[in-house]
Enzyme design. Structure first.
Site, PDB file in Angstrom:
ATOM      1  N   ASP A 161      42.662  35.846  47.906  1.00  0.00           N
ATOM      2  CA  ASP A 161      42.270  36.375  46.595  1.00  0.00           C
ATOM      3  C   ASP A 161      43.493  36.622  45.723  1.00  0.00           C
ATOM      4  O   ASP A 161      43.457  36.383  44.522  1.00  0.00           O
ATOM      5  CB  ASP A 161      41.447  37.661  46.744  1.00  0.00           C
ATOM      6  CG  ASP A 161      41.003  38.172  45.376  1.00  0.00           C
ATOM      7  OD1 ASP A 161      40.255  37.431  44.700  1.00  0.00           O
ATOM      8  OD2 ASP A 161      41.445  39.252  44.948  1.00  0.00           O
ATOM      9  N   ARG A 168      43.958  32.143  38.518  1.00  0.00           N
ATOM     10  CA  ARG A 168      42.856  32.242  37.542  1.00  0.00           C
ATOM     11  C   ARG A 168      43.325  32.944  36.275  1.00  0.00           C
ATOM     12  O   ARG A 168      42.947  32.591  35.164  1.00  0.00           O
ATOM     13  CB  ARG A 168      41.676  33.009  38.161  1.00  0.00           C
ATOM     14  CG  ARG A 168      40.940  32.198  39.213  1.00  0.00           C
ATOM     15  CD  ARG A 168      40.014  33.093  40.031  1.00  0.00           C
ATOM     16  NE  ARG A 168      39.018  33.741  39.218  1.00  0.00           N
ATOM     17  CZ  ARG A 168      38.462  34.926  39.514  1.00  0.00           C
ATOM     18  NH1 ARG A 168      38.789  35.574  40.619  1.00  0.00           N
ATOM     19  NH2 ARG A 168      37.574  35.465  38.717  1.00  0.00           N
ATOM     20  N   SER A 183      35.567  37.151  44.770  1.00  0.00           N
ATOM     21  CA  SER A 183      36.824  37.911  44.746  1.00  0.00           C
ATOM     22  C   SER A 183      36.566  39.388  45.075  1.00  0.00           C
ATOM     23  O   SER A 183      37.187  39.962  45.970  1.00  0.00           O
ATOM     24  CB  SER A 183      37.452  37.757  43.352  1.00  0.00           C
ATOM     25  OG  SER A 183      38.421  38.728  43.120  1.00  0.00           O
ATOM     26  N   LYS A 187      37.164  41.523  49.017  1.00  0.00           N
ATOM     27  CA  LYS A 187      37.985  42.733  49.188  1.00  0.00           C
ATOM     28  C   LYS A 187      37.154  43.890  49.719  1.00  0.00           C
ATOM     29  O   LYS A 187      37.605  44.661  50.560  1.00  0.00           O
ATOM     30  CB  LYS A 187      38.663  43.088  47.858  1.00  0.00           C
ATOM     31  CG  LYS A 187      39.788  42.100  47.530  1.00  0.00           C
ATOM     32  CD  LYS A 187      40.401  42.326  46.179  1.00  0.00           C
ATOM     33  CE  LYS A 187      39.498  41.877  45.077  1.00  0.00           C
ATOM     34  NZ  LYS A 187      40.077  41.707  43.768  1.00  0.00           N
TER      35      LYS A 187
HETATM   36  N1  URA Z   1      38.023  41.995  39.681  1.00  0.00           N
HETATM   37  C1  URA Z   1      38.329  41.341  40.825  1.00  0.00           C
HETATM   38  O1  URA Z   1      38.707  41.965  41.812  1.00  0.00           O
HETATM   39  N2  URA Z   1      38.197  40.002  40.849  1.00  0.00           N
HETATM   40  C2  URA Z   1      37.787  39.287  39.800  1.00  0.00           C
HETATM   41  O2  URA Z   1      37.688  38.082  39.895  1.00  0.00           O
HETATM   42  C3  URA Z   1      37.492  39.971  38.609  1.00  0.00           C
HETATM   43  C4  URA Z   1      37.607  41.331  38.589  1.00  0.00           C
END
Ligand code: URA
Length: 433
Positions: A161, A168, A183, A187
């Protein structure tokens, strides 16, 4: 397998197989697939999207790229909460002590603020001495002993990520619902809780600009949670205007403390009670919403929730005296009242613009390396649908800097004030999951 073929496949709107997604993430993390190819792939996802199963599979591979927290030694049901972010969103600071005071264990890893949005870690670090970087042993021990901890995310969780998000960010590929869902959920899943409550924000100050997109993101994240057998629920809430009154790190800690003393703003408390009630149901601490609300309100009125916040601050080496003496939090040199230039009803307070103005006082970061000023920020005295008299105080600005030229004019432009009344907008649009 060649990655160029997978780019072609996604470009033409086809779904990738689990083996292809595995090849992508493993190859990218190992440095075998270059950024320029991944950028092209991410852009293809922005245009062609991903099927629900593909997104879950992407999340699974991202999760597998790093370590995962094992919370089994903490005992009981563990619940996590995540907000997609916004302006004045200090919810975790009050909500987590509230649910912990009701007996729910919360192991939370949080992030920092960027741009107009704040981050829980920055807020907590405005408490003198507060440590957000704990060893895994200390984190688990603290949850076992007092039932709550909020720390920074360990660098070893979800490296895929970190790499993908950085790419990104510079390739205009952040705003893809499957990419955001994978994403965030990778987490959350890496943090190891049994239940997850997602506060998915919509509106001007949020990632998702309208309710429909927020619901779509929530549904994708719930589908991922369900795939991993986690009890995942989402609350869809408004970020059209800042949440509560304070925007800025120490100012938001103060607002959270006041809320736990029963002196919080109505919208902020409404959000904490609703989120808390879902979490208590997820954790089987309450059998229905009514009982959950009763327990949460009792935790505030008895002082038990404030006591939990005190315990967490003490355990993480912060100065607990800030609870009884909020003036020991960082204070700005100048506190400037801003007076209303006209009488009327407030129809809107633009969240993103106010958040950006607070950032320019030093309360937030424009780039990841900026240093924030914990004392800086804005405290709103009126919210939308309130009436304001000409010359009454609209807000106080807390600053250690001279106001930039034009700042005040821009502040006034954040408000839409009319002569006719406006009903309060609904804060919580619904619960999903
Ligand atoms: N927050 C995140 O952790 N990931 C994203 O892609 C967008 C917002």
């Amino acid at each position: 397998m060649r990655f160029v073929d997978l780019i072609e496949k996604k470009k033409n709107g086809y779904s990738l197989t689990p083996e292809e997604i595995h090849f992508f993430i493993e190859g990218y993390v190992a440095g075998k697939i270059p950024d320029y190819q991944v950028s092209a792939f991410l852009m293809a996802v922005c245009f062609q999207s991903m099927e629900e199963e593909e997104t879950a599979c992407l999340c699974k591979e991202m999760l597998a790229s790093g370590e995962q927290v094992d919370l089994s030694s903490c005992g009981g049901v563990l619940c996590d909460k995540h907000s997609t972010g916004g302006v004045g969103d200090k919810t975790s600071l009050a909500l987590i002590p509230m649910v912990a005071a009701c007996g729910l264990k919360v192991a939370k890893m949080s992030g920092r603020g960027l741009g107009h949005t704040g981050g829980t870690l920055d807020k907590l670090e405005s408490i003198p001495g507060f440590q957000t970087s704990l060893s895994m042993h200390a984190f688990l021990q603290q949850i076992k002993e007092i039932g709550l901890a909020i720390i920074s995310q360990s660098a070893s969780l979800v490296p895929a990520d970190k790499m993908l998000y950085a790419l990104r960010d510079v390739t205009a590929t952040v705003d893809s619902i499957p990419l955001i869902a994978a994403s965030i959920m990778s987490k959350k899943l890496a943090c190891g809780s049994d239940c997850i409550l997602l506060d998915v924000k919509y509106g001007e100050g949020a990632f998702m600009k309208d309710v429909q997109s927020a619901k779509k993101l929530a549904e994708e994240m719930i589908a991922i949670g369900t795939y991993f057998h986690k009890d995942t629920k989402a609350m869809i809430s408004s970020m059209e205007e800042p949440l509560g009154n304070a925007i800025g790190n120490a100012l938001e800690v103060k607002e959270a403390i006041l809320s736990l003393q029963g002196k919080g703003s109505a919208d902020f408390m409404e959000l904490c009670l609703e989120a808390g009630s879902i979490m208590l149901l997820q954790g089987k601490i309450a059998k229905d919403k009514e009982e959950a609300y009763r327990k949460l309100k009792a935790a505030v009125s008895s002082g038990a929730a404030l006591e939990k916040l005190r315990e967490m601050i003490a355990a993480q080496h912060g100065d607990v005296s800030v609870i009884d003496h909020t003036d020991r939090l960082p204070q700005a040199k100048h506190i400037l009242p801003i007076y209303a230039s006209q009488k009327g009803y407030i129809h809107r307070i633009h969240a993103m613009r106010i958040g950006t103005l607070a950032m320019r006082l030093g309360a937030g970061r424009l780039t990841k390396d900026d240093i924030i000023d914990p004392a800086a920020g804005i405290v709103l005295q009126k919210k939308s649908s309130d009436i304001i008299e000409k010359g009454a105080v609209l807000a106080y600005v807390h600053t250690n800097r001279e106001l930039e030229e034009g700042w005040l004019q821009e502040f006034y432009e954040c408000y839409e004030i009319h002569s006719f009344a406006k009903e309060k907008e609904v804060l919580i649009q619904g619960i999903i999951g």
